[in-house]
Structures are given as C-alpha cells and as structure tokens.
Design a protein around this motif. Structure first.
Motif, mmCIF file in Angstrom:
data_model
loop_
_atom_site.group_PDB
_atom_site.id
_atom_site.type_symbol
_atom_site.label_atom_id
_atom_site.label_comp_id
_atom_site.label_asym_id
_atom_site.label_seq_id
_atom_site.Cartn_x
_atom_site.Cartn_y
_atom_site.Cartn_z
ATOM 1 N N GLU A 199 60.368 49.246 16.432
ATOM 2 C CA GLU A 199 59.494 48.084 16.627
ATOM 3 C C GLU A 199 58.667 48.246 17.897
ATOM 4 O O GLU A 199 57.488 47.893 17.917
ATOM 5 N N LYS B 170 57.738 51.084 19.254
ATOM 6 C CA LYS B 170 56.719 52.113 18.998
ATOM 7 C C LYS B 170 55.553 51.539 18.211
ATOM 8 O O LYS B 170 54.392 51.842 18.499
ATOM 9 N N ILE B 171 55.858 50.699 17.244
ATOM 10 C CA ILE B 171 54.803 50.050 16.457
ATOM 11 C C ILE B 171 53.967 49.144 17.357
ATOM 12 O O ILE B 171 52.737 49.142 17.298
ATOM 13 N N ARG B 172 54.648 48.384 18.205
ATOM 14 C CA ARG B 172 53.929 47.490 19.136
ATOM 15 C C ARG B 172 53.062 48.300 20.101
ATOM 16 O O ARG B 172 51.931 47.908 20.403
ATOM 17 N N ARG C 39 51.636 51.159 19.515
ATOM 18 C CA ARG C 39 50.452 51.601 18.761
ATOM 19 C C ARG C 39 49.436 50.471 18.642
ATOM 20 O O ARG C 39 48.236 50.689 18.784
ATOM 21 N N GLN C 40 49.922 49.267 18.393
ATOM 22 C CA GLN C 40 49.025 48.115 18.306
ATOM 23 C C GLN C 40 48.305 47.886 19.638
ATOM 24 O O GLN C 40 47.103 47.618 19.661
ATOM 25 N N LEU C 41 49.052 47.984 20.720
ATOM 26 C CA LEU C 41 48.456 47.775 22.046
ATOM 27 C C LEU C 41 47.397 48.829 22.353
ATOM 28 O O LEU C 41 46.397 48.538 23.013
ATOM 29 N N ARG C 42 47.587 50.063 21.899
ATOM 30 C CA ARG C 42 46.582 51.105 22.105
ATOM 31 C C ARG C 42 45.272 50.723 21.431
ATOM 32 O O ARG C 42 44.193 50.989 21.949
ATOM 33 N N LYS C 43 45.380 50.107 20.271
ATOM 34 C CA LYS C 43 44.181 49.710 19.519
ATOM 35 C C LYS C 43 43.512 48.479 20.117
ATOM 36 O O LYS C 43 42.335 48.239 19.876
ATOM 37 N N GLN C 44 44.261 47.696 20.890
ATOM 38 C CA GLN C 44 43.755 46.445 21.464
ATOM 39 C C GLN C 44 43.619 46.537 22.988
ATOM 40 O O GLN C 44 43.846 45.563 23.696
ATOM 41 N N GLN D 151 50.240 53.183 26.825
ATOM 42 C CA GLN D 151 51.114 52.277 26.080
ATOM 43 C C GLN D 151 52.372 53.026 25.642
ATOM 44 O O GLN D 151 52.649 53.206 24.482
#
Length: 136
Positions: A13, A15-17, A19-24, A49
C-alpha cells in the motif's frame, strides 16, 4: 502468519501511495527533482517519494542515508507529527533535512548548497542504517 501478511500488504500500500505521490508532485517537488534526478547534484543518486518503513519521504539518497522533506503550509499545523517522523527516521540511521516549499521556489541555489553539504559531511549514527538487512 496474518501479521506477516499485514506487513506485506502495508508495504505494498505504501509503494502504491508513493507512486501516486510521484504523479501528483507539488511545484516545489518538481523544481527540486529536476536538480536531483540523474545524479545532477554532485553525482549522487536520489530517489523521489521513497518508502522508508512506514514513511514516505520526498527524496532519499540511499548512498548517504539522507531524506529530504519539503514542507508546505500544512506542516505549520503538524509540527509534532513531523518531529516524531524525524526522530523515527533518525533512529533508523537516516539523516532528515527539511526545507519549506517557498525556499525551493525562491532560493533554490541555497537549498542545493545545503543538500550538497549534507551529502559530503559524515553523519554519525548509533542506530541502524536504512537499507541494512532486517530494517524494513
């Protein structure tokens, strides 16, 4: 056995978060990343991130065990949480340096000098080093 699954799930979870932060990324994170990526600052590798235990740090230098956190306005209201995060990361052998978003946006050269200085100074630690076997 379920505790092990929970640990793994939590890690996934995180790691997924991350990745999301990298995009945002915030504008300040984008500015600083342009200066840190591809070993642009004194030839040292940084990740963005990056998950360290139960935390996600904005930038991490694995070779020097340095985490960089950028603080926006919300951090004025969570100083105790930030302090606890810093203490926990330092107990893992990670040096934490913090900058305000405003500093990155208005005085990037000074921020880069401070990061470079932190990367060239030895960091004494009595705790474990992030990345050592069994840390996470």
């Amino acid at each position: 056995m379920s505790n092990m699954r929970e640990t793994i799930r939590g890690s996934e979870e995180m790691k997924i978060r991350a990745r999301q932060l990298r995009k945002q990324a915030t504008p300040a994170e984008k500015i600083l990343w342009e200066q840190l990526r591809n070993r642009r600052l004194i030839g040292i590798k940084f990740r963005r991130q990056h998950v360290l235990g139960r935390y996600i740090v904005d930038f991490f230098c694995p070779a020097k065990h340095i985490a960089i956190k950028l603080d926006g306005e919300i951090h004025r209201y969570q100083e105790e949480d930030d302090l606890n995060r810093t203490i926990n990361l330092e107990e893992m052998g990670v040096k934490v340096i913090r900058f305000r978003n405003k500093d990155v946006e208005q005085d990037l050269d000074t921020v880069l000098v401070k990061i470079a200085e932190s990367c060239t100074l030895p960091y004494p630690t009595s705790g474990r080093r992030a990345g050592d076997e069994g840390d996470f």
